[in-house]
Design a protein around this motif. Structure first.
Motif, PDB file in Angstrom:
ATOM      1  N   ILE A   5      11.081 -30.721  30.887  1.00  0.00           N
ATOM      2  CA  ILE A   5      10.175 -29.695  30.381  1.00  0.00           C
ATOM      3  C   ILE A   5       9.769 -30.106  28.975  1.00  0.00           C
ATOM      4  N   VAL A   6       8.461 -30.280  28.778  1.00  0.00           N
ATOM      5  CA  VAL A   6       7.939 -30.732  27.489  1.00  0.00           C
ATOM      6  C   VAL A   6       7.630 -29.515  26.626  1.00  0.00           C
ATOM      7  N   GLY A   7       8.205 -29.474  25.417  1.00  0.00           N
ATOM      8  CA  GLY A   7       7.962 -28.374  24.500  1.00  0.00           C
ATOM      9  C   GLY A   7       9.244 -27.916  23.841  1.00  0.00           C
ATOM     10  N   SER A   8       9.111 -26.973  22.923  1.00  0.00           N
ATOM     11  CA  SER A   8      10.277 -26.574  22.138  1.00  0.00           C
ATOM     12  C   SER A   8      10.365 -25.070  21.892  1.00  0.00           C
ATOM     13  N   GLY A   9       9.548 -24.272  22.573  1.00  0.00           N
ATOM     14  CA  GLY A   9       9.498 -22.846  22.277  1.00  0.00           C
ATOM     15  C   GLY A   9      10.175 -21.961  23.298  1.00  0.00           C
ATOM     16  N   GLY A  10       9.951 -20.658  23.143  1.00  0.00           N
ATOM     17  CA  GLY A  10      10.481 -19.685  24.084  1.00  0.00           C
ATOM     18  C   GLY A  10       9.899 -19.835  25.470  1.00  0.00           C
ATOM     19  N   ARG A  11       8.660 -20.288  25.547  1.00  0.00           N
ATOM     20  CA  ARG A  11       8.025 -20.534  26.840  1.00  0.00           C
ATOM     21  C   ARG A  11       8.808 -21.579  27.626  1.00  0.00           C
ATOM     22  N   GLU A  12       9.139 -22.675  26.971  1.00  0.00           N
ATOM     23  CA  GLU A  12       9.846 -23.754  27.654  1.00  0.00           C
ATOM     24  C   GLU A  12      11.279 -23.339  27.991  1.00  0.00           C
ATOM     25  N   TYR A  13      11.909 -22.593  27.078  1.00  0.00           N
ATOM     26  CA  TYR A  13      13.260 -22.095  27.356  1.00  0.00           C
ATOM     27  C   TYR A  13      13.241 -21.191  28.585  1.00  0.00           C
TER      28      TYR A  13
END
Length: 419
Positions: A5-13
């Motif tokens: 999963i690419v990204g670092s925010g709450g969406r990716e979590y």
């Protein structure tokens, strides 16, 4: 299989948490992830796009899900697909639906998709002439990606002209504002409608509403989003059917006709005016914090939907959405959205129940402690049989979070509670 999963925010979590709960995958990598994603999988980081693609090949990654818009616009999905790696997210050409507001508006005009009247221009005098033709307020948009900050609703003709000049001169948003879109203001209520697409077929998820203003009663500055809930009761079957027929289907048909078939998440920002939906904007990924309230509604089939969109065979996929409501309350740092806040240690209670959880976003890890590192720190998500229950669970979850300077709205989902 293993996925990234690419990204670092709450969406990716939230995507990682929902997929982990399905128990359909062997492991999750987060690229780069945040201070809490290591609880769900393994954080990885690379200096170049090529290094990441090489890792995905060596590791035999079975699926890459790209969360944020920037890597999509920059062509990460193309690089992965060229190497045979199944990828959820549109190509760079298809991502122009978000990457360029001028492109999106011209596309909508070409394919008769209902949207506000507009011009796109690089000429200040042309901008001023069109501004004079419109009723107040007036919407001025920078063409390129501006991290959600490139849209100004001007309350006077003088403000509209001043904003347009600052954008065109590069003072406001650099190169992203060298082309601007000026459009009429639509007065109604907003909906966020998400379609997971494989290039030709799609599924529509429950419509959501988010809360952009920092403070209760929609006061204060715009933010990246202070909370959201889904499904939104204002999204009637008739409205969703019209969004499907007048916006989503023409968009997928038009993109295919233009040689840029769209796969991934098509996020339709909708304004409903006197019962008729108009397209405000497209995003080419899940919204944040809308994603945090949509993922928990999947009872089964989420992984299958992601993979089928990546592989172009969504048509026969089985999935099930719970007949429940989710509410997400964003907890932000002290100085958000004005400036960066100093880091604060987070204290969490373990008293949360099965109907609530936290999706972590702006957090880092220092030793064994989780630290609020600024911005939107986390989202407290509650689920219930109705809006009232979900709101109650979400705010109970907020009570289990403590860090100095934390701020959050107390009225998330007020539209639905009022209805």
């Amino acid at each position: 299989m293993e996925i990234v999963i690419v990204g670092s925010g709450g969406r990716e979590y939230s995507m990682g948490l929902a997929l982990q709960n399905e128990c359909r995958i062997d492991g999750i990598y987060f690229y780069p992830g945040n201070g809490a994603t290591h609880k769900l999988g393994k954080n990885i980081d690379f200096k170049t796009q090529k290094d990441f693609v090489d890792f995905a090949l060596t590791q035999r990654i079975g699926l890459v899900i790209i969360g944020p818009e920037a890597p999509l616009v920059e062509g990460l999905a193309d690089a992965l697909r060229e190497n045979g790696i199944p990828t959820f997210g549109p190509s760079a050409k298809a991502a122009r639906l978000e990457g360029s507001k001028a492109y999106m508006k011209e596309f909508a005009k070409r394919y008769d998709i209902p949207t506000a009247g507009f011009i796109q221009t690089q000429d200040y005098n042309e901008a001023c002439a069109f501004i004079e033709e419109l009723n107040l307020p007036i919407v001025v948009k920078a063409d390129g990606l501006c991290a959600g900050k490139g849209v100004i609703i001007a309350q006077s003709y003088e403000e509209a002209k001043s904003v347009a000049k600052e954008m065109l001169d590069g003072k406001s948003f650099g190169d992203s504002g060298k082309t601007i879109v000026i459009e009429e203001f639509l007065d109604g209520f907003e909906l966020s409608v998400f379609a997971m697409c494989d290039g030709k077929d799609f599924i529509i998820l429950p419509a959501a509403q988010d809360h952009k203003r920092l403070l209760d009663n929609d006061k204060g500055p715009n933010t990246g989003g202070m909370g959201a809930y889904a499904p939104a009761p204002l999204a009637t079957k008739e409205i969703i059917e019209e969004v499907k027929n007048t916006i989503i289907i023409p968009t997928l048909d038009g993109m295919a006709k233009d040689g840029n078939p769209f796969s991934g998440t098509l996020f339709c920002g909708i304004m409903v005016v006197k019962g008729k939906p108009y397209l405000l904007e497209f995003n080419v990924r899940f919204g944040d914090p809308e994603c945090e309230v949509l993922m928990p509604l999947f009872e089964e089939g989420l992984f299958d939907c992601f993979l089928a969109c990546a592989n172009g065979n969504l048509k026969n996929i089985q999935y099930r959405i719970a007949n429940k409501v989710c509410v997400g309350v964003v907890v932000a740092s002290k100085d958000y959205p004005y400036k960066n806040s100093k880091k604060e240690k987070i204290k969490l209670s373990s008293e949360r129940n099965a109907e609530s959880h936290i999706s972590f976003a702006g957090v880092s890890k220092e030793g064994e402690s989780l630290v609020a590192s600024g911005g939107r720190v986390l989202v407290c998500v509650g689920k219930g049989e109705n809006v009232q229950e979900a709101v109650k669970e979400a705010y109970k979850c907020v009570e289990f979070v403590q860090f100095d300077g934390m701020q959050y709205r107390k009225d998330i989902a007020y539209q639905a509670l009022g209805k």
